[in-house]
Design a protein around this motif. Structure first.
Motif, short mmCIF file in Angstrom:
data_model
loop_
_atom_site.label_atom_id
_atom_site.label_comp_id
_atom_site.label_asym_id
_atom_site.label_seq_id
_atom_site.Cartn_x
_atom_site.Cartn_y
_atom_site.Cartn_z
N THR A 182 0.83 -1.19 0.00
CA THR A 182 0.00 0.00 0.00
C THR A 182 0.88 1.25 0.00
OG1 THR A 182 -0.06 0.19 2.41
CG2 THR A 182 -1.72 -1.24 1.38
N LYS A 183 0.28 2.39 -0.28
CA LYS A 183 1.02 3.66 -0.21
C LYS A 183 1.51 3.91 1.22
CE LYS A 183 -2.19 6.15 -2.25
NZ LYS A 183 -2.88 7.34 -2.82
N LYS A 184 0.71 3.49 2.18
CA LYS A 184 1.13 3.64 3.57
C LYS A 184 2.37 2.80 3.85
CE LYS A 184 -0.49 3.12 8.34
NZ LYS A 184 -1.61 2.70 9.23
N PHE A 224 10.02 4.51 3.19
CA PHE A 224 10.75 5.71 2.79
C PHE A 224 11.09 6.57 4.01
CE2 PHE A 224 9.26 6.04 -1.92
CZ PHE A 224 9.90 4.83 -2.19
N SER A 225 10.20 6.58 4.99
CA SER A 225 10.45 7.36 6.20
C SER A 225 11.67 6.83 6.95
CB SER A 225 9.22 7.32 7.12
OG SER A 225 8.11 7.94 6.49
N LYS A 242 12.83 10.73 8.73
CA LYS A 242 11.74 11.65 9.10
C LYS A 242 10.46 11.15 8.42
CE LYS A 242 12.67 14.80 5.26
NZ LYS A 242 12.98 16.20 4.84
N PRO A 243 9.30 11.58 8.89
CA PRO A 243 8.05 11.11 8.28
C PRO A 243 7.91 11.57 6.83
CG PRO A 243 7.66 12.05 10.45
CD PRO A 243 9.06 12.41 10.09
N ILE A 244 7.47 10.67 5.98
CA ILE A 244 7.18 10.96 4.57
C ILE A 244 5.69 10.73 4.35
CG2 ILE A 244 7.63 10.30 2.17
CD1 ILE A 244 10.02 11.61 3.44
N PHE A 296 10.31 11.68 -3.64
CA PHE A 296 11.35 11.19 -2.73
C PHE A 296 12.19 10.12 -3.40
CE2 PHE A 296 12.89 8.09 0.35
CZ PHE A 296 13.64 8.90 1.18
N ALA A 297 11.53 9.17 -4.06
CA ALA A 297 12.26 8.09 -4.74
C ALA A 297 13.14 8.66 -5.85
CB ALA A 297 11.28 7.07 -5.31
#
Length: 480
Positions: free
Chosen positions: A159-161, A167-168, A173-175, A185-186
């Protein structure tokens, strides 16, 4: 690394309890299948294209020694180096030696199922070389320490989550979990890797024997960055992935994307022929072609399964398989999922004890063979695998006993009639609404998900005399 249960049945049961996985796989495979139906119509006679693709792949395999020899000669004549590797360990050692010779600290990779097969990333990390997957889906599952869930869409189960959490961890840090933020970000992280990678490693969709060229089909463009920016380019190729000419490559360029994703053409078709030559502004200083056997020659010698090497890794068989569409790729336990994985995994590993149950993950509906752009008879091969599994005595004793009893009953009219009468008598405590209870010994796995009809109280053979007499009476009435 995510650890999955030991048997196919256990892995499938785990997947069936993952509602998101099942929905994600269904949505993605439906999209690919619908796109294929539209894209193939633009070619005209799709069956003629399939037959041409089958003929090219079959011809190349029948003369593989010749075409591999031609490919090797052409690569060398253009300044490239060729490494023939019998085993996965041999291939890994070649690449490790290249990395050490260049004092490499980081390797950037384009999507490659063969490097997954030989566990290259693990070996590079063991000598202190950081391996970075640059295909977005592969990058995601690398961060998750997982294997691909689909041949061409490796992260469809995320999922995106899930991606934002991965990624975070990288960012510290939170993304946010919206698509634009994740993509940006990628892109930022991977561009940094492109500029600092010491070696670029790619797979090989096809190698053209007549010129020594390697063709890559990608949709993100990362393949071009990997093959042009680092000073060294290493291609890892399964030995069967050769086509004789560029005319043959053109056929594959039409078949593969249409069958896999429903595209008329992949976004980037990259053809590389050796290292950078004098006067060229980009490309690697060194070009290495690592040709991997790792069980393929064993399959080539097997007339019952040789056609499996015709596979062009499009994933079309996964998109139509009713089993894969319910359980996804990780339930297959190794690198190659779906019907093609169920066929080639026991062959490549030569391990019936561990992988012999994979061919049972099929309804034998033949949808996979119908979808295959090069006409591999996958459903026949799944049956052949089952025959070998039974012949090797790998099935449970109770199952072997049941089929021996079945054979005895169905090869004698007298025993057959007796078996039916016995079944009608002994089933009575287990019948409810004309179906057998899930409590029936040996059939709980079946009746838990579907009905198993009870034997009819009266057989057709018992009813036939009355039906025949009734038909005769009606015929006589008509004559009157």
């Amino acid at each position: 690394m995510t650890v999955h249960p030991a048997t196919m049945k256990e892995r499938a049961a785990e997947a069936l309890h993952n509602d998101f996985l099942r929905e994600a796989v269904k949505i993605t495979t439906d999209k690919f299948f619908a796109g294929k139906a539209l894209a193939q119509r633009s070619l005209g006679d799709w069956e003629a294209w399939r037959e041409r693709g089958r003929a090219i792949r079959a011809h190349a395999l029948a003369h593989l020694d010749y075409y591999l020899g031609q490919l090797i000669d052409q690569v060398k004549s253009r300044g490239g180096k060729v490494h023939l590797c019998e085993t996965a360990e041999d291939a890994v050692q070649v690449i490790v030696d290249i990395a050490r010779a260049r004092n490499a600290r980081s390797v950037i990779k384009s999507k490659s199922m063969v490097t997954e097969e030989i566990q290259l990333n693990k070996a590079l990390e063991a000598i202190g070389v950081r391996a970075v997957e640059t295909d977005l889906g592969e990058y995601i599952i690398q961060l998750a320490h997982e294997t691909p869930s689909h041949i061409i869409a490796p992260a469809i189960h995320k999922t995106k989550k899930d991606v934002a959490e991965l990624f975070s961890q990288v960012a510290g840090k939170p993304i946010k979990d919206d698509t634009d933020t994740l993509t940006n970000f990628a892109r930022q992280k991977l561009r940094e890797e492109f500029l600092t990678g010491d070696i670029g490693i790619t797979g090989c969709n096809f190698a053209v024997a007549e010129t020594g060229s390697v063709a890559l089909f990608t949709n993100e463009g990362n393949g071009r960055m990997v093959t042009t920016l680092p000073p060294v380019h290493v291609v890892v190729m399964g030995m069967e992935r050769v086509v004789p000419t560029f005319e043959d490559l053109e056929v594959m360029m039409n078949l593969l994307p249409r069958s896999g994703t429903g595209q008329k053409l992949t976004s980037y078709v990259t053809v590389i022929t050796g290292p950078r030559r004098e006067g060229e502004v980009d490309g690697p200083e060194e070009f290495h072609l690592v040709i991997v056997d790792n069980g393929r020659s064993r399959i080539l010698r097997d007339p019952e399964f040789r056609e499996a090497l015709q596979c062009i890794r499009c994933g079309a068989c996964l998109n139509v398989c009713p089993v894969y569409r319910q359980i996804g790729g990780h339930a297959y336990g190794w690198v190659y999922p779906g019907p093609i994985g169920a066929v080639i995994t026991p062959l490549l590993t030569d391990d019936l004890d561990r992988w012999g149950d994979l061919p049972y993950a099929s309804s034998l509906c033949a949808a996979c063979a119908e979808a295959c752009p090069v006409k591999i008879p996958l459903h026949d091969m799944l049956v052949r695998h089952r025959v070998r599994y039974v012949a090797a005595g790998k099935t449970p004793p109770a199952e072997r006993m049941a089929f021996r009893l079945y054979k005895r009953a169905f090869t004698s009219p007298r025993r057959y009639r007796l078996a039916l009468k016995t079944a009608v008598t002994f089933q009575r405590p287990l019948v409810k609404d004309r179906h057998l209870s899930a409590r029936l010994p040996g059939l709980a796995g079946w009746t838990a998900g579907r009905d198993f009809p009870a034997a009819a109280p009266k057989r057709f053979r018992d009813l036939w005399p009355g039906l025949a007499a009734e038909a005769q009476q009606m015929g006589g009435a008509d004559h009157e």
